[in-house]
Write an enzyme that holds these catalytic residues in place. Structure first.
Site, PDB file in Angstrom:
ATOM      1  N   HIS A 129      -9.544  -1.739  -7.871  1.00 28.01           N
ATOM      2  CA  HIS A 129      -9.576  -0.301  -6.727  1.00 28.01           C
ATOM      3  C   HIS A 129      -7.862   0.364  -7.660  1.00 28.01           C
ATOM      4  O   HIS A 129      -9.132   1.615  -7.905  1.00 28.01           O
ATOM      5  CB  HIS A 129      -9.208  -0.731  -5.928  1.00 28.01           C
ATOM      6  CG  HIS A 129      -8.817   0.423  -4.713  1.00 28.01           C
ATOM      7  ND1 HIS A 129      -9.388   0.449  -4.479  1.00 28.01           N
ATOM      8  CD2 HIS A 129      -7.325   1.041  -4.307  1.00 28.01           C
ATOM      9  CE1 HIS A 129      -8.796   1.927  -3.584  1.00 28.01           C
ATOM     10  NE2 HIS A 129      -7.654   1.630  -2.949  1.00 28.01           N
ATOM     11  N   ASP A 152       0.662  -0.813  -0.256  1.00 30.28           N
ATOM     12  CA  ASP A 152       0.290  -0.117   0.415  1.00 30.28           C
ATOM     13  C   ASP A 152       0.678   1.128   0.087  1.00 30.28           C
ATOM     14  O   ASP A 152       2.011   1.408   0.940  1.00 30.28           O
ATOM     15  CB  ASP A 152      -1.188   0.035   1.251  1.00 30.28           C
ATOM     16  CG  ASP A 152      -1.877   0.832   1.409  1.00 30.28           C
ATOM     17  OD1 ASP A 152      -2.404   2.040  -0.003  1.00 30.28           O
ATOM     18  OD2 ASP A 152      -2.833   1.468   2.169  1.00 30.28           O
TER      19      ASP A 152
HETATM   20  C1  HEM Z   1      -9.564  -0.996   2.375  1.00 30.88           C
HETATM   21  C2  HEM Z   1      -8.975   1.057   1.781  1.00 30.88           C
HETATM   22  C3  HEM Z   1      -8.158   0.609   1.043  1.00 30.88           C
HETATM   23  C4  HEM Z   1      -7.572  -0.335   0.678  1.00 30.88           C
HETATM   24  C5  HEM Z   1      -7.430  -1.773   1.104  1.00 30.88           C
HETATM   25  C6  HEM Z   1      -6.248   0.175  -0.170  1.00 30.88           C
HETATM   26  C7  HEM Z   1      -5.308  -0.697  -1.271  1.00 30.88           C
HETATM   27  C8  HEM Z   1      -4.322   0.257  -2.629  1.00 30.88           C
HETATM   28  C9  HEM Z   1      -3.673  -0.335  -2.833  1.00 30.88           C
HETATM   29  C10 HEM Z   1      -3.216  -2.301  -2.109  1.00 30.88           C
HETATM   30  C11 HEM Z   1      -3.134   0.217  -3.863  1.00 30.88           C
HETATM   31  C12 HEM Z   1      -2.146  -0.100  -4.759  1.00 30.88           C
HETATM   32  C13 HEM Z   1      -0.635   0.407  -4.282  1.00 30.88           C
HETATM   33  C14 HEM Z   1      -0.210   0.824  -4.107  1.00 30.88           C
HETATM   34  O1  HEM Z   1      -0.951   1.956  -5.179  1.00 30.88           O
HETATM   35  O2  HEM Z   1      -0.115   1.669  -3.108  1.00 30.88           O
HETATM   36  C15 HEM Z   1      -4.049   1.291  -3.511  1.00 30.88           C
HETATM   37  C16 HEM Z   1      -3.680   2.733  -4.204  1.00 30.88           C
HETATM   38  C17 HEM Z   1      -4.205   3.860  -4.286  1.00 30.88           C
HETATM   39  N1  HEM Z   1      -4.981   3.817  -3.464  1.00 30.88           N
HETATM   40 FE1  HEM Z   1      -6.225   2.125  -2.163  1.00 30.88          FE
HETATM   41  N2  HEM Z   1      -6.977   1.416  -0.376  1.00 30.88           N
HETATM   42  C18 HEM Z   1      -7.715   1.819  -0.238  1.00 30.88           C
HETATM   43  C19 HEM Z   1      -9.091   2.631  -0.412  1.00 30.88           C
HETATM   44  C20 HEM Z   1      -8.628   3.636  -0.496  1.00 30.88           C
HETATM   45  C21 HEM Z   1      -9.435   5.020  -0.219  1.00 30.88           C
HETATM   46  C22 HEM Z   1     -10.756   5.195   0.346  1.00 30.88           C
HETATM   47  C23 HEM Z   1      -8.848   5.784  -1.706  1.00 30.88           C
HETATM   48  C24 HEM Z   1      -9.086   7.073  -1.633  1.00 30.88           C
HETATM   49  C25 HEM Z   1     -10.169   7.864  -1.183  1.00 30.88           C
HETATM   50  C26 HEM Z   1      -7.551   4.862  -2.425  1.00 30.88           C
HETATM   51  C27 HEM Z   1      -7.147   5.921  -2.678  1.00 30.88           C
HETATM   52  C28 HEM Z   1      -5.996   5.012  -3.678  1.00 30.88           C
HETATM   53  C29 HEM Z   1      -5.058   5.846  -4.402  1.00 30.88           C
HETATM   54  C30 HEM Z   1      -5.401   7.171  -5.402  1.00 30.88           C
HETATM   55  C31 HEM Z   1      -4.078   4.735  -4.842  1.00 30.88           C
HETATM   56  C32 HEM Z   1      -2.833   4.811  -6.089  1.00 30.88           C
HETATM   57  C33 HEM Z   1      -3.970   4.726  -7.604  1.00 30.88           C
HETATM   58  C34 HEM Z   1      -2.513   4.849  -8.585  1.00 30.88           C
HETATM   59  O3  HEM Z   1      -2.836   6.251  -9.015  1.00 30.88           O
HETATM   60  O4  HEM Z   1      -1.970   3.681  -9.389  1.00 30.88           O
HETATM   61  N3  HEM Z   1      -7.724   3.979  -1.723  1.00 30.88           N
HETATM   62  N4  HEM Z   1      -4.586   1.366  -2.165  1.00 30.88           N
END
Ligand code: HEM
Length: 289
Positions: free
Chosen positions: A202, A130
């Protein structure tokens, strides 16, 4: 303190008829616990700024409950003050947690107290890294900081959401399917490309542009786990609230494509808050004036 291993999140409401001078002194006392062993961030809602007698930055709103397609929902639990402390030592965190609560107890009511920990190499409990797509170096500051003098700002907008996972449900899928849910490979966190990237992953849900501008945010979420629940305390920073709003609406299937985020099949948000974290200089001004 990138890579810190232990965190505590405290969300507070201000008590009625609070002694404002006393509250400011108490917050300052807590903030002064910042050291080379612990980093403390303080942020405030619109009401929080009003209590301090300070102008809230333009654009700061309370988090409102969002209802999406297929009964998906993101509830608000807006508090007035949000404190995040993190460290490489659980013992240092415990001492901070206990003393901060004791100092603030007279003035504030504790809405949420959540511990978090670093899981392996900064992974969520699903096993996926993450933070991979976080903006890096100078770019990070550019994406999260409201420039000095602009919109009464100088600091960063903050989102908090406590997500509770159904890990058994997630792990019931084969790794290849899990990768389609997230949009990255599991072991080495490589983004899926072209046709391999599902529209309901996601990453597809949150990697967004509005009028050509990438809606970048900086994430510093921490996993948590205890006998009752396991999940992610989601913590994000951005230069405006629009970036969070757009991503949350997309996750809920409220944007034009009408596709919700598959992550919500196995994890649900239990809380939600918007705050603004002023720069150190601004914060000290608010707490000492
Ligand atoms: C259960 C809740 C969540 C989990 C387990 C989760 C997990 C992850 C994972 C594993 C990634 C891919 C690796 C990375 O780029 O960090 C990711 C990307 C991302 N997440 Fe989440 N996330 C969650 C909630 C959220 C929420 C609520 C938001 C927005 C308010 C969010 C915004 C983002 C963004 C902006 C990216 C990067 C996307 C990109 O530009 O490639 N995430 N998240």
């Amino acid at each position: 303190m990138e890579g810190s291993t232990s965190a505590i999140f405290l969300e507070y409401k201000v008590k009625n008829d609070v002694n404002v001078i006393g509250l400011k002194k108490a917050l300052l006392k807590v903030y002064e616990k910042n050291s080379d062993q612990i980093l403390i961030l303080m942020s405030f809602s619109k009401k929080g700024f009003a209590v301090l007698g300070a102008n809230a930055p333009e654009g700061l709103q309370d988090f409102k409950t969002l209802n999406g397609i297929n009964n998906l929902s993101m509830p608000t639990s807006q508090s007035d003050i949000f404190i995040w402390a993190h460290s490489f030592s659980k013992s240092v965190m415990f001492d901070f947690q206990e003393s901060a609560k004791e100092i603030l107890n007279e003035f504030l009511t504790l809405d949420l107290e959540q511990e978090g920990f670093r899981y392996h190499d900064s992974r969520d409990l699903t096993g996926f890294v993450d933070g991979s797509a976080n903006p890096k170096g100078d770019k990070r500051m550019e994406e999260v900081l409201v420039p000095i003098g602009e919109n009464n700002g100088n600091g960063s907008f903050v989102i908090t959401q406590k997500w509770v996972h159904d890990l058994a449900s997630f792990h019931s899928h084969k790794v290849e399917e899990q990768e389609k849910i997230i949009g990255r490979t599991k072991v080495d966190s490589i983004e899926l490309e072209g046709d391999a990237m599902p529209k309901d992953s996601h990453v597809s849900s949150v990697d967004l542009k509005v009028d050509g501008e990438a809606m970048k945010i900086y994430r510093r979420s921490f996993p948590f786990a205890n006998a009752e629940e396991k999940g992610l305390f989601f913590l994000g920073f951005a230069k405006n609230l629009q970036r969070f709003d757009v991503q949350l609406e997309s996750m809920l299937g409220l944007s034009d494509d009408g596709i919700s985020d598959r992550i919500m099949d196995f994890s649900i948000p239990k809380t939600g808050g918007y705050y603004f974290a002023p720069s150190v200089k601004e914060l000290l001004k608010h707490l000492t004036n």
